[in-house]
Design an enzyme around this catalytic site. Structure first.
Site, PDB file in Angstrom:
ATOM      1  N   ARG A 184       0.813  -1.215   0.000  1.00  0.00           N
ATOM      2  CA  ARG A 184       0.000   0.000   0.000  1.00  0.00           C
ATOM      3  C   ARG A 184       0.852   1.273   0.000  1.00  0.00           C
ATOM      4  O   ARG A 184       0.592   2.213  -0.746  1.00  0.00           O
ATOM      5  CB  ARG A 184      -0.923  -0.032   1.237  1.00  0.00           C
ATOM      6  CG  ARG A 184      -2.006   0.995   1.272  1.00  0.00           C
ATOM      7  CD  ARG A 184      -3.130   0.782   0.256  1.00  0.00           C
ATOM      8  NE  ARG A 184      -2.888   1.471  -0.968  1.00  0.00           N
ATOM      9  CZ  ARG A 184      -3.161   0.980  -2.174  1.00  0.00           C
ATOM     10  NH1 ARG A 184      -3.680  -0.223  -2.317  1.00  0.00           N
ATOM     11  NH2 ARG A 184      -2.890   1.672  -3.254  1.00  0.00           N
ATOM     12  N   LYS A 209       4.076  25.058  -2.784  1.00  0.00           N
ATOM     13  CA  LYS A 209       2.769  24.418  -2.522  1.00  0.00           C
ATOM     14  C   LYS A 209       2.908  22.927  -2.744  1.00  0.00           C
ATOM     15  O   LYS A 209       2.630  22.409  -3.826  1.00  0.00           O
ATOM     16  CB  LYS A 209       1.699  24.993  -3.455  1.00  0.00           C
ATOM     17  CG  LYS A 209       1.279  26.412  -3.110  1.00  0.00           C
ATOM     18  CD  LYS A 209      -0.039  26.783  -3.762  1.00  0.00           C
ATOM     19  CE  LYS A 209      -0.325  28.262  -3.554  1.00  0.00           C
ATOM     20  NZ  LYS A 209      -1.522  28.725  -4.252  1.00  0.00           N
ATOM     21  N   LYS A 239       8.506  39.335  -0.687  1.00  0.00           N
ATOM     22  CA  LYS A 239       7.142  39.475  -1.184  1.00  0.00           C
ATOM     23  C   LYS A 239       6.549  40.826  -0.782  1.00  0.00           C
ATOM     24  O   LYS A 239       7.166  41.595  -0.038  1.00  0.00           O
ATOM     25  CB  LYS A 239       6.283  38.346  -0.633  1.00  0.00           C
ATOM     26  CG  LYS A 239       6.760  36.971  -1.081  1.00  0.00           C
ATOM     27  CD  LYS A 239       5.698  35.935  -0.820  1.00  0.00           C
ATOM     28  CE  LYS A 239       6.142  34.591  -1.389  1.00  0.00           C
ATOM     29  NZ  LYS A 239       5.122  33.556  -1.182  1.00  0.00           N
TER      30      LYS A 239
END
Lengths: 286, 286, 286, 286, 286, 286
Positions: B103, B138, B170
């Protein structure tokens, strides 16, 4: 009602590991700019597309680990179906802490909300039926507790959390033991007395044999709807029935119509795109 | 050429953690049926849909941790675009070991191949252009190294692995420092001398200011194609340029046409469904 | 057939921790005398009193971790009832390794054999009855997997391995929820669909209510034999029955005569003295 | 005065590991019923049989780790010999926290109080004698710090905490080195200069040789009382003397009468049944 | 004879941690260039300045952890005083493994050899005297076992490895207890019976009081040579004597002339520059 | 401005490990004397020789981990050049906590202040020059983050924190790849797109080749001052230049005069003696 959210003693070690993964040796830009004076800031978690929000309790846990001065205010309830542009939570505290927790919090929130949103779509198709949707062990390594929690937030039920939660006797086990009967007998003798046994079946003969063994759950694997319907009738409530194998959003209702108790699918996790969520900052006290 | 696969001293602790997550206190059915006599078995990793295979070196690592007697034979090269029904690997060894690793191995292989497959689709759209596709931060918590590896197997390049890989300045950082110039100056003074600096810009004025600061990369954030084209011309090779923000498979070519060096997107990870792969067993020596 | 012995990926971290506890910064005497030349030696594990041997697979795991050159030869089968003076295993290898593993191996072997021996005494009292003996969660912290394994070697069955193995609804839960019915309903909705539920009952009314809820196991807590007999009849096989509370070796047969399915007791662990075992050395090649 | 209780930086990692062992993926019943509203509750730790209480500081540490809102009130002093039905401590706080800490706290408290109770019985037999009772390295793996602490609460002294605490030269070491003299010389040269050396002896000749080496402690192993008395006289205070080997509650006084300084026995740990203690709940604010 | 080298079960976790610290997410250059084809290479550890080599067993342990195919050949014995340009060891194996282990191995080898070299200089000054040089607890955090091992390789003895190795009663303890006598009495009652006690003294009165208490070691702290000589005479062998406080290479012989048993100094660790060692590579099979 | 101090989520696990190393099973003397009544005390960190103080934030972190009641008051700023006898910090709280944290805190503070002091000496030699001093990867295993922080406190800059921070192409890599050009090409293709590349050169030809490859940093290894000057002119600002190899305090100015951007040396860490600092106690409330 959903699966309870994991206790900090179980969850925190994972959260710390994930923050360390994101930070490496530290946040070069943020620590340089905010490390010393720690201005206060406010951050708003904003849904950028419609969906089911899941994972809100994570916000507080993550920021608690980074800096206990951060305050978290939830603006919607866990599991709410929200329109785009919904503010789901607001955090306030030192700018450095808010920025250093941003990415990990969003990555979890977006992924879990994606899972909950996809699950909700499946579950809504089953509205009016007595069949329940359940997940599988096809989960992202490291995230099983949270992904299964998100499935539950979306309205699904949880199947096994691990190989020890119940004994699932599959085709290879049956082959090795010689028969379902022999496999069940041998497994029964070596597991905790109240651990349930589920047997995977593909034919009515196998269903009957499993039934004779008194197992708790009979999986009807890759059966056609008519065959499954026969199997459900044969079992007649003497075991739980679980439909499995290649079931899609499109075939969900047909399968449910067979009267099966549970339909298991990994799609709510493995095919769920992340929900778009952002964290918008405002420095409050420079 | 792809990002090197992680060294066992870095990867194994994660694999062990993931196996423990899946096993809990053990595999009730498999240990009961195969724990004592350990018959030998053979398992075949089979693609059930077309796609790019990624993660093959994991098979050997995982089975090495479970039982060193398991032998792994890869049948295709990492990164191959395979048709459905391709056998990608065969494993041989004690049945208990093969089943207990099934699995986790599949969960990783399916997810990483899904990422590589999605990346390949993006990268192919950029064929003929000088623009490269890169990933973002991300990523699924705990899986960053492997997901970025999979992006690279699919043909993409890697952006930062963590907040320490480079200093990304940023909008919030700029706001806090007062200006791009001041932010870059302060960050520059507090990071390793060869750490690159990237600045997020939204206007040509900001681009010019960043350029004046001599930063290594200028991010062109959410700019229209015409504006981005102007920005690229203004920069004229004096810094790397990176397009970012809501770029989709559909808009990829338009963005690339601006002459930007890099296009970053999280979609190759956050919107990639798992590739369908199964592990088919045959007990060889009962 | 016994509970499978834990897999090395689960057990080894514990064994390493226990060796480190015993060694601290090292074995002052042994490393000084045998650290450099490593003469070979032979060690004989000898039962010094009659009992049931349990934990033999530990010998190989522990010595494998210390020095892979040590060879282990088991002389009896796990679970054998042995007379005093039985040689149960022989180990051969570097003297330093044999001596540094001695204490931890013996401490485990003696304790687990003590548990198995005590369990066997209880189980033998139930011979001829259909009632089975099960353990509880009263186990020594850190040793649950091994102690439950030892109970199984002694002939007992295992109850829950942890709070997640099944939902046990006790008096406090019932009180809090208002009734058994309400408690079961709320718990059922929040746990994995195949997780069994056990309810603690003290009266026939409670038994009946639990029965109506369709729970898997009904615990008959501290009931007199006649009351328990009535309860068993009332349940009539529609749920498993478990007798619990203050049952001793003396009362075991009376309780079993009520026809209850399971009798749970912590005494096989909490009241079992260690079995006396020694490791006798002979240096073979000085 | 007893051995100091372990510092949280040393103890907490063990407590967390033990709670995780008991919880697995969570407390199914308690988290379902008390997870959201967290009613307050009160729990009373009640001795159900007479004995010496040991481990009280654990209550606060465990509940502090689970939920910092839990308050602990000790009602008796550590080490008190209490009659049955004594309330030893009261805890107040969220019901979920109290229930999730119950089993691990009781398992430790019962086991440690069992050890302290058994130790007190041995120590009382030595009242009026100058001989002290000490423990051994026969301790339950993982629990050495706590079990030795419990022995001290019961009135015993502690022997080595690990193989590095002192160099114990046993028969195998002597055999390997050729003589006590040679063994002591070689060990002395390789250990910290203030680490004590203890030598195991079985004859008066060995005692004399050990004495000549200037070792700190001479163990009189399995000697008859008359022989031991001679040995003690021979040593005449030039080294500590320790009687060891098969000493029981019955032979304790005879051995002490030889004038030996210390009697070591593992029985206070390996033969001590758990003391019966319960935690009785009352939900205070439903 | 030196302090035994730490056992792999104790040392390896540290080595793995240190390699991970050096690698971060991997060796960008080496894995890119050698990751796939793994040419074989040879590396030569070369002393670039004269000194005492210490830490040779680390080479094999580190490379064993990285890649078990690496072979290590030691060319000199641990503790040898080597001239500049001595080849101390040769390693052979996959180029990637050799390069990835280079920095950590050298950092340890250079630092430990620096410690051994400095210690040897101190020890040589004491040649002909009966006074021994010992280390202190002023060691680099994380490296205590290895630094103390290096002191021993250089010819020094080891003092306490930690706060639990012996009870050291310092001025603050004495102040708190009211007197040396009271402090010793209270400490004695709470520590393992064979744990030695050392008392810090500054005057002859304190020396006498410590002597009366029967402590094992009396530290003569910051005493002038004449005072120390008086103290040593007063003690007359009834306790070990240790000179401590600001002793330098220059004052060493004067202090030893007082007849003190041990002189402790942290300088062998805290003032030892690293010995210059390089690892020269030759790729053998490109 | 210095390198930011590491975040507690990264630093605390190291501090806990180091305290456990120092404590072993506990502080025998302190816990015996102060364990129960916990009198309050005050400790003064006092410089005993002149130097640059570095590591002050550690004091609060360490004592926070041991006992949250301890209060820390810094008396000078991090990085201050202090005369001997300067009080740099005062701590107040339970005597047991203060004593148990003493050694680890001092060991770190002394070592880091030693590094900062040595670095300041080097940096001062470069005053008036545009050349900056940087560190290397020659750091004490386990202490890289802190030692590099201390270099920065002393006025140096940081080079790579690990093998993943940038790709450093050394002579062996070049040899293996066949040429600088080929090595850079292959490495460039396998590392994150913004990771800088540094190439080690020894001749002007190599410098030219590296320059042609567009690398970020060119290391001028072991070059004579005249050669280095030529190299710097050749590079003419198209890459950063780093002088490396055997540079000492004496040759620093000559090397800087070549106009090189950076001079790297390990001496600020590997040749820095610890700064002498003590912690003086006063028990305030006995």
């Amino acid at each position: 009602m959903t699966t309870p959210f994991p206790h900090p003693l179980i969850l925190d070690p994972l959260l710390i590991q994930w923050l360390q993964e994101d930070w490496g040796r530290g946040d070069r830009a943020t620590q340089a700019l905010f490390g010393r004076d720690t201005p206060l800031a406010q951050g708003t978690f904003l849904l950028k597309e419609a969906g089911v929000i899941a994972g809100l309790p994570l916000i507080e846990r993550i920021y608690h680990l980074i800096d206990q001065r951060v305050e978290c205010h939830l603006k919607v309830s866990e599991g709410t179906t929200c329109p785009a542009r919904t503010v789901v939570a607001v955090v306030e505290g030192p700018a450095q802490a808010l920025l250093m927790g941003e990415r990990v919090t969003l990555n979890l929130l977006q992924h879990l909300s994606g899972v909950a949103t996809m699950t909700r779509r499946y579950v809504e198709r089953l509205a009016g039926s007595k069949t329940c949707l359940v997940d599988t062990r096809k989960t992202t390594p490291g995230l099983r507790l949270l992904e299964k929690y998100a499935v539950s937030v979306g309205g699904g039920l949880n199947h096994r959390f691990g190989l020890d939660d119940a004994a699932m006797i599959k085709d290879n086990h049956i082959l090795a033991a010689g028969s379902i009967t022999e496999a069940v007998k041998r497994v029964r003798a070596q597991i905790p007395f109240l651990a349930p046994i589920e047997v995977e079946t593909e034919t009515l003969d196998q269903v009957q044999e499993a039934l004779n063994c008194g197992v708790q759950v009979i999986m009807l694997d890759n059966m056609t709807a008519p065959l499954m319907e026969e199997a459900v009738k044969l079992i007649a409530g003497h075991a739980h029935t679980e439909a499995s194998g290649g079931i899609t959003l499109e075939t969900l209702e047909t399968v449910a119509a067979t009267g099966v108790d549970y339909i298991s699918t990994s799609a709510t996790i493995t095919r769920a795109p992340w929900l778009d969520i952002s964290l918008d900052f405002r420095t409050t006290a420079l």
